[in-house]
Design an enzyme around this catalytic site. Structure first.
Site, PDB file in Angstrom:
ATOM      1  N   LYS A 186      42.378  40.460  39.268  1.00  0.00           N
ATOM      2  CA  LYS A 186      41.478  41.494  38.762  1.00  0.00           C
ATOM      3  C   LYS A 186      41.761  41.750  37.279  1.00  0.00           C
ATOM      4  O   LYS A 186      42.918  41.872  36.875  1.00  0.00           O
ATOM      5  CB  LYS A 186      41.680  42.770  39.577  1.00  0.00           C
ATOM      6  CG  LYS A 186      40.799  43.944  39.220  1.00  0.00           C
ATOM      7  CD  LYS A 186      41.137  45.122  40.140  1.00  0.00           C
ATOM      8  CE  LYS A 186      40.254  46.324  39.894  1.00  0.00           C
ATOM      9  NZ  LYS A 186      40.586  47.451  40.807  1.00  0.00           N
TER      10      LYS A 186
ATOM     11  N   SER B   3      36.478  48.864  42.997  1.00  0.00           N
ATOM     12  CA  SER B   3      36.382  48.299  41.667  1.00  0.00           C
ATOM     13  C   SER B   3      36.821  46.837  41.579  1.00  0.00           C
ATOM     14  O   SER B   3      36.591  46.180  40.558  1.00  0.00           O
ATOM     15  CB  SER B   3      37.233  49.128  40.701  1.00  0.00           C
ATOM     16  OG  SER B   3      38.599  49.153  41.096  1.00  0.00           O
TER      17      SER B   3
ATOM     18  N   SER C  33      39.206  50.479  46.543  1.00  0.00           N
ATOM     19  CA  SER C  33      38.849  49.408  45.601  1.00  0.00           C
ATOM     20  C   SER C  33      39.309  48.022  46.011  1.00  0.00           C
ATOM     21  O   SER C  33      38.888  47.032  45.419  1.00  0.00           O
ATOM     22  CB  SER C  33      39.396  49.734  44.205  1.00  0.00           C
ATOM     23  OG  SER C  33      38.708  50.820  43.652  1.00  0.00           O
TER      24      SER C  33
END
Length: 542
Positions: free
Chosen positions: A129, A204, A228
């Site tokens: 990420k 996210s 997330s």
């Protein structure tokens, strides 16, 4: 706990307002157009092996690391123009590192066992990420003012994976400042779901979820403060784990948590195959992983199972989709038939206030897991979202930013602006009733689960929404967010596909430090329901 007449009125009013806003959105919103309707099929069999299987083959010289890394590079180049999941690659460096791995294996004289013990992920590609520091890669978290920032070091969790032999291929998209359930920002754009390009990948960690679901990565790193990891894993049909609080370091990611948020943020693994969850967690946790006894054998027949079908009917949250309810019932029936256990269905009234509990605790700067006095809160408030949006640039005024957005001049997404606006109206005085509900729920869950309890709970009330639609259902994430507040470990598990060909799934919740129970249950459910399904290949129901 029955709803009051006022609560029912507010619920109907909220739904009416949302319906009108949604109707206006559908009328004026631009429609995305894609020349291709689905992902190309996977043709390289290496892409259908787990990370552990790949590592074993590489150690045994059945395949080279270069071959594996190149296979994933080819797949990323094939699908990323359609899903926009990877935002910056390091392919040349990854191939060079893979070549070094192959040379190391050729020169190793200690045998396969030595390599497995010292470098369990040797030669296996991984994605990360973008919110995490990965040396030489951007670390903007989708913020335009951080676009030129390049990490000089690795986040601790990433460093541990690299030390175990993993080879990073690049970094993946996230929502602006990691606080929304759609991975969209003005730096990298929007990420698409591999099962339907018109739908969201979640957030996210949506870029990570999308690239895994597309078969373009096998393992990845995500973070989770309200779902997330779990929401993107659910929407993209893969596995994810939010560990017990304090096991995996959260250092080296942006934005940093503040106030009580430090205890709610978790870093964890995201995988296409369940068997990779425990090895990844063992590596990412470092010495702390010993607290989880991950190598201990788990007898599922000796566990107590519970199923909670919904949160009790909060008027702020969408009803749970009938297909998700049915999928969870199928899990219950399968557990009872295969294991001979009795799954007890429960209704926990405090879950009705999940969003209020999450919002109250996130806004508190408490210490050691306790909410501080109002005086302390005033003196030590957590970092506001508007302050984070101002990083490296001019101060952001949420109302002015909304006006700029309406004119098309804002550098921020409407989701980020909306979150900043919400903070303006958030009370600095925690509700005693909500705090009482939180404490009551905490005690009830800990007593219920103990050291041998497993709870099934919906991952989200809706099956994967279309792009931007979560703006109209902003509180639905509380199905995942409540467990960040409670500090409980949760594994997200796929359960096949819906009639629309979209992933179904369920959360598996256990007591603190009992991560191995949910991970063992996920392994069982993968065998029972098939785990990850290649996008576009089948629309079979669970």
């Amino acid at each position: 706990m029955a709803s009051t007449r006022f609560e029912r009125f507010l619920g109907r009013l909220l739904r009416a307002v949302v319906w009108m806003l949604f109707a206006a959105f559908k009328l004026f919103a631009p429609q995305q157009r894609h020349g291709v309707s689905r992902l190309p099929p996977i043709t390289n069999p290496l892409l259908l092996l787990s990370a552990m299987q790949l590592a074993r083959k590489i150690r045994r010289k059945a395949v080279t690391s270069v071959e594996v890394v190149q296979a994933y590079i080819d797949r990323i180049q094939e699908v990323n123009p359609l899903i926009n999941a990877m935002v910056k690659d390091r392919f040349s460096a990854a191939l060079q590192e893979a070549g070094q791995v192959d040379k190391l294996i050729e020169e190793e004289t200690g045998g396969e066992e030595v390599l497995e013990d010292r470098l369990p992920l040797l030669g296996v590609p991984i994605t990360v990420k973008e919110a995490f520091a990965l040396q030489g890669m951007p670390n903007s978290t989708g913020l335009l003012t951080r676009r030129d920032l390049v990490s000089g070091v690795d986040a601790p969790s990433v460093a541990l994976l690299k030390r175990a032999g993993a080879i990073p291929l690049g970094v993946t998209n996230c929502s602006e400042l990691c606080m929304w359930l759609e991975s969209h920002n003005h730096l990298y754009g929007i990420t698409n779901n591999p099962y339907d390009f018109e739908r969201i990948a979640g957030g996210s960690s949506g870029g990570e979820g999308s690239i895994l679901g597309a078969g373009a990565s096998v393992i990845g790193v995500g973070s989770d403060i309200g779902g997330s990891i779990r929401i993107p894993c659910f929407f993209n049909g893969v596995f994810g784990h939010k560990p017990s609080t304090g096991i995996v370091s959260n250092d080296g990611q942006y934005p940093p948590a503040s106030g009580l948020q430090i205890g709610f943020l978790c870093t964890g693994p995201m995988c296409r195959y369940a068997e990779d969850l425990i090895p990844m967690l063992s590596i990412m946790g470092g010495p702390n992983a010993n607290k989880l006894c991950l190598s201990a054998e788990v007898d599922l027949k000796k566990l107590r199972f519970f199923s909670v079908p919904h949160n009790g009917g909060s008027h702020l949250v969408s009803p749970v989709d009938a297909q998700l309810l049915q999928a969870q019932k199928m899990v219950v029936r399968r557990l009872e038939a295969d294991l001979g256990v009795k799954v007890q269905e429960l209704f926990i009234p405090q879950l009705k206030y999940s969003f209020q509990i999450w919002g109250t605790m996130m806004a508190s700067p408490g210490k050691d897991g306790k909410v501080m006095t109002n005086e302390f809160i005033k003196m030590n408030p957590p970092t506001t979202f508007a302050e984070l949006m101002s990083e490296g640039g001019k101060k952001v005024w949420p109302v002015w930013e909304l006006f700029k957005w309406l004119l098309g001049f804002s550098s921020h997404t409407i989701a980020a602006i909306g979150l900043a606006l919400v903070e303006l109206f958030q009370s600095s005085h925690p509700s005693p009733f909500i705090l009482q509900q939180k404490e009551s729920l905490q005690q009830e869950m800990e007593e219920l689960l103990g050291t041998d309890g497993v709870l099934l709970y919906p991952s989200h009330p809706q099956i994967t929404p279309k792009h931007h639609h979560p703006i109209f259902t902003p509180f639905n994430f509380c199905y995942t967010g409540i467990f960040n507040i409670l500090g409980l470990p949760v594994t997200q598990c796929p359960l096949g596909l819906s009639k629309e060909g979209l992933p179904l799934g369920v959360q598996i919740v256990t007591g603190k430090l009992q991560d191995r129970l949910s991970l063992a249950t996920a392994l069982y459910l993968e065998k029972a329901f098939g785990g990850w399904r290649e996008p576009g290949k089948t629309t079979a129901k669970p």
